[in-house]
Design an enzyme around this catalytic site. Structure first.
Site, PDB file in Angstrom:
ATOM      1  N   ARG A  30       5.391  -0.945   8.735  1.00 58.90           N
ATOM      2  CA  ARG A  30       4.354  -0.537   9.692  1.00 58.90           C
ATOM      3  C   ARG A  30       4.514   0.943   9.999  1.00 58.90           C
ATOM      4  NH1 ARG A  30       2.100  -5.045  11.173  1.00 58.90           N
ATOM      5  NH2 ARG A  30       3.413  -6.902  11.135  1.00 58.90           N
ATOM      6  N   ASP A  31       3.391   1.666  10.046  1.00 58.05           N
ATOM      7  CA  ASP A  31       3.460   3.076  10.422  1.00 58.05           C
ATOM      8  C   ASP A  31       3.879   3.169  11.895  1.00 58.05           C
ATOM      9  OD1 ASP A  31       2.017   5.882   9.140  1.00 58.05           O
ATOM     10  OD2 ASP A  31       2.511   5.847  11.276  1.00 58.05           O
ATOM     11  N   ASN A  86      -2.183  11.198   1.373  1.00 62.97           N
ATOM     12  CA  ASN A  86      -2.251  12.631   1.670  1.00 62.97           C
ATOM     13  C   ASN A  86      -1.371  13.343   0.651  1.00 62.97           C
ATOM     14  OD1 ASN A  86      -3.849  12.253   4.038  1.00 62.97           O
ATOM     15  ND2 ASN A  86      -2.006  11.670   5.164  1.00 62.97           N
ATOM     16  N   HIS A  99       3.738   7.875  -0.644  1.00 64.85           N
ATOM     17  CA  HIS A  99       3.429   6.653   0.093  1.00 64.85           C
ATOM     18  C   HIS A  99       1.931   6.488   0.219  1.00 64.85           C
ATOM     19  CE1 HIS A  99       3.905  10.005   2.917  1.00 64.85           C
ATOM     20  NE2 HIS A  99       2.967   9.424   3.642  1.00 64.85           N
ATOM     21  N   HIS A 101      -1.113   4.864   2.520  1.00 69.53           N
ATOM     22  CA  HIS A 101      -1.517   4.318   3.819  1.00 69.53           C
ATOM     23  C   HIS A 101      -2.506   3.179   3.565  1.00 69.53           C
ATOM     24  CE1 HIS A 101      -0.116   7.828   6.355  1.00 69.53           C
ATOM     25  NE2 HIS A 101      -0.181   8.413   5.174  1.00 69.53           N
TER      26      HIS A 101
END
Ligand code: 5GP
Ligand code: ZN
Length: 121
Positions: A30-31, A86, A99, A101
Site C-alpha cells: 500500500r502506498d 512516473n 514501481h 502505481h
C-alpha cells in the site's frame, strides 16, 4: 543481477514490507500517502532505477511484471483502475526503484493534481 544501490527503500520493502500480494519476484504494497481509495505500488525484486531502463528485464520477466500488475488490481477487488509510472524526477518520480502505481476507487482530486504537477527536479 547487479547489486542495488545501498539503502534503496523499495529493495528493503521488497524484503520486509507489508505485502498485499506477492509472486514470482514481484510484490505489491500500500502506498504510504494514498492518492485514491485504493493506492497500491507494484515493486519488482529486480532493482532497476526507472522505467526508462525496462529493457534490463528479460522479456519473460517484463511480461510477468505486467501480468502481476493486473493480478494485483484483481486481488484488490478492482475492476476499473488506473496504472501509472512516473519516469524521472521531472515527471514526479521520487523513489528510484521502478514501481507501478495502481489506483482504484475515489481519487483524492487535490492530492492527485498535486502529485501530477509536482516535480522532484
Ligand atoms: P513516485 O513519486 O516515485 O512515483 O512514487 C513513490 C511513492 O512511494 C509515493 O507515492 C510515496 O507516497 C510512496 N512511498 C514513499 N515512501 C514510502 C514508504 O516508506 N512506504 C510506502 N508504502 N510507500 C512509500
Ligand atoms: Zn531498489
Amino acid at each position: 543481477m547487479p547489486s542495488p544501490p545501498e539503502g534503496c527503500l523499495f529493495c528493503k520493502l521488497v524484503v520486509d514490507g507489508d505485502h498485499v500480494h506477492a509472486a514470482d519476484g514481484f510484490v505489491a504494497i500500500r502506498d504510504i500517502n494514498p492518492l485514491a481509495e485504493t493506492h497500491l505500488l507494484v515493486l519488482p525484486e529486480r532493482h532497476v532505477d526507472t522505467f526508462r531502463d525496462v529493457a534490463a528485464f528479460p522479456p519473460d520477466e517484463a511480461a510477468r511484471m505486467l501480468q502481476f500488475v493486473a493480478e494485483t488490481a484483481q486481488a484488490a477487488g478492482l475492476d476499473d483502475y488506473r496504472v501509472l509510472v512516473n519516469v524521472g524526477p521531472g515527471a514526479g518520480q521520487t523513489v528510484f526503484h521502478l514501481h507501478w502505481h495502481v489506483l482504484g476507487g475515489r481519487v483524492d482530486a487535490e492530492k492527485a493534481a498535486g502529485a501530477l504537477t509536482e516535480t522532484a527536479a
